[in-house]
Design an enzyme around this catalytic site. Structure first.
Site, mmCIF file in Angstrom:
data_model
loop_
_atom_site.group_PDB
_atom_site.id
_atom_site.type_symbol
_atom_site.label_atom_id
_atom_site.label_comp_id
_atom_site.label_asym_id
_atom_site.label_seq_id
_atom_site.Cartn_x
_atom_site.Cartn_y
_atom_site.Cartn_z
ATOM 1 N N THR A 1 0.829 -1.203 0.000
ATOM 2 C CA THR A 1 0.000 0.000 0.000
ATOM 3 C C THR A 1 0.864 1.254 0.000
ATOM 4 O O THR A 1 1.831 1.357 0.759
ATOM 5 C CB THR A 1 -0.916 0.012 1.232
ATOM 6 N N CYS B 1 30.468 0.796 14.456
ATOM 7 C CA CYS B 1 30.577 0.098 15.733
ATOM 8 C C CYS B 1 29.971 -1.293 15.607
ATOM 9 O O CYS B 1 28.787 -1.427 15.305
ATOM 10 C CB CYS B 1 29.860 0.887 16.832
#
Length: 399
Positions: free
Chosen positions: A239, A327
């Site tokens: 949608t 990280c």
């Protein structure tokens, strides 16, 4: 100490939603909340705004509206482009890309390599540029797609996409470019570029996060990544996200309205910041070619400084910038872009990216420079002997 306002130098990561964009979106979050696929008026009344958003997005890149496939983001767009080129050409199982692509392309290609596809990750020169002769040598009869970014997100360095596309056309190879960083900073004309597919993301041009587009040139074979209903002419199920698509359309209008003079002013502000850093702070180096590159981006290595520590100190002063590091499981991995350019892991971890926007001012730069030299000096002074020993070869090269 916490700053009372934010000084934002990380526009390559994301941009704020422009007030005009938010205003355009709000009705579609309230009274115009229908589904454009529905047969009644609440839904049918959304068909025209959806088409208007598509036309605006197409105008931004010089495309026909029928060539626009709306997606959730640039990552989805790039993944769709690459996999479509492979799935529609099953006899061709080779991909050419570069070692400095955004993770949206890089990790997609790495995953495809694990599934048996052949991938060539082209190296770059020390200044981040691409050797066209080496690129041409990498092309093979079984190359299905070339996927190369137009502008690098960390250094701003531009790749010669029109020349790359011309070489691909000569061999009947499809070409996709990740142009996510380009809107509002350079003029985009897909016909001048000569590409078959192109990715954009709204949140890089003052639109909302969670919506992007994929340009698919007419006649390009295509297979959707997301299978579902008939939305997007069958090119992408799901949608339609009407508030965000309307916002994307308005953001595209704003990006189109940026003038050459505004771009020159932005480049001058970037150059001023860059020059002040390089002249006022010893042992600093710009990464990447000075030109051609985006008018808003500079990548600077601060020898002997851990970029993550510097970012934390800047954040306390309300200053937002970025490192190319990632990280992972508690450790900081150096930027794959910078190491591909020949920087050592220590040099890569000492690098910050400053990416400006038209909202930045000379006063913002002055505020940053009123603190940055001191912070760098303090971090260098606090570095352990072990850290100092590790970076001493780099210090010698930079001095």
């Amino acid at each position: 100490m916490t700053a009372s306002r934010t000084y934002y130098f990380d526009s390559n990561a994301t941009t704020s939603v422009a007030p005009e964009v938010l205003e355009a979106m709000l009705p579609y979050l309230t009274e115009k909340w229908g589904n454009p696929s529905s047969p009644y008026r609440l839904g049918k009344n959304l068909v025209a705004p959806l088409q208007a958003a598509r036309e605006s997005a197409a105008a931004l890149i010089g495309a026909d509206p029928t060539e626009i496939v709306f997606t959730s983001c640039g990552t989805e767009s790039s993944n769709t482009a690459i996999t479509s080129c492979l799935y529609t050409q099953p006899a061709k199982r080779h991909i050419v890309t570069t070692a400095v692509e955004h993770s949206a392309t890089r990790n997609c290609c790495a995953a495809l390599a694990e599934r048996g596809y052949a991938v060539t990750f082209l190296p770059v020169n020390r200044d981040g540029s691409l050797d066209l002769a080496r690129f041409e040598q990498a092309l093979r009869p079984d190359t299905a797609v070339v996927s190369i970014m137009w502008a690098n997100n960390e250094t701003g360095v531009l790749f010669p996409i029109p020349q790359i596309a011309a070489l691909c056309r000569q061999r009947g190879i499809l070409i996709h470019t990740d142009a996510v960083q380009v809107p509002g900073k350079l003029k985009i004309d897909v016909n001048e570029l000569g590409v078959d597919l192109l990715s954009l993301s709204a949140h890089k041009l003052h639109g909302p996060k969670g919506v992007g587009l994929l340009y698919v040139r007419k006649g390009t074979p295509f297979q959707p990544l997301i299978i579902g209903g008939h939305q997007e002419e069958g090119h992408r199920g799901g949608t339609e996200n009407m508030p965000y698509l309307v916002g994307f359309g308005r953001a595209a209008e704003l990006a189109r309205a940026v003038t050459p003079e505004q771009r020159r002013t932005l480049a001058a502000l970037r150059d001023s910041l860059e020059q002040q850093i390089l002249t006022q702070i010893p042992h600093t180096t710009r990464n990447g070619a000075k030109e051609p590159r985006l008018p808003n981006t500079t990548s600077i290595s601060f020898v002997g400084v851990e970029a993550e520590a510097l970012l934390l100190l800047l954040d306390q002063l309300g200053i937002c910038a970025s490192s190319g590091s990632a990280c992972t499981t508690g450790s900081v991995a150096p930027s794959h872009v910078l190491t591909a350019m020949g920087l050592s892991p220590a040099e890569a971890r000492s690098t910050l990216r400053f990416s400006l926007d038209y909202e930045n001012t000379a006063e913002d730069v002055a505020y940053l420079m009123s603190h940055l030299p001191r912070l760098v000096a303090e971090l260098r002074a606090a570095a352990s002997p072990r850290t100092a020993a590790r970076v001493s070869p780099a210090l010698a090269r930079a001095s």
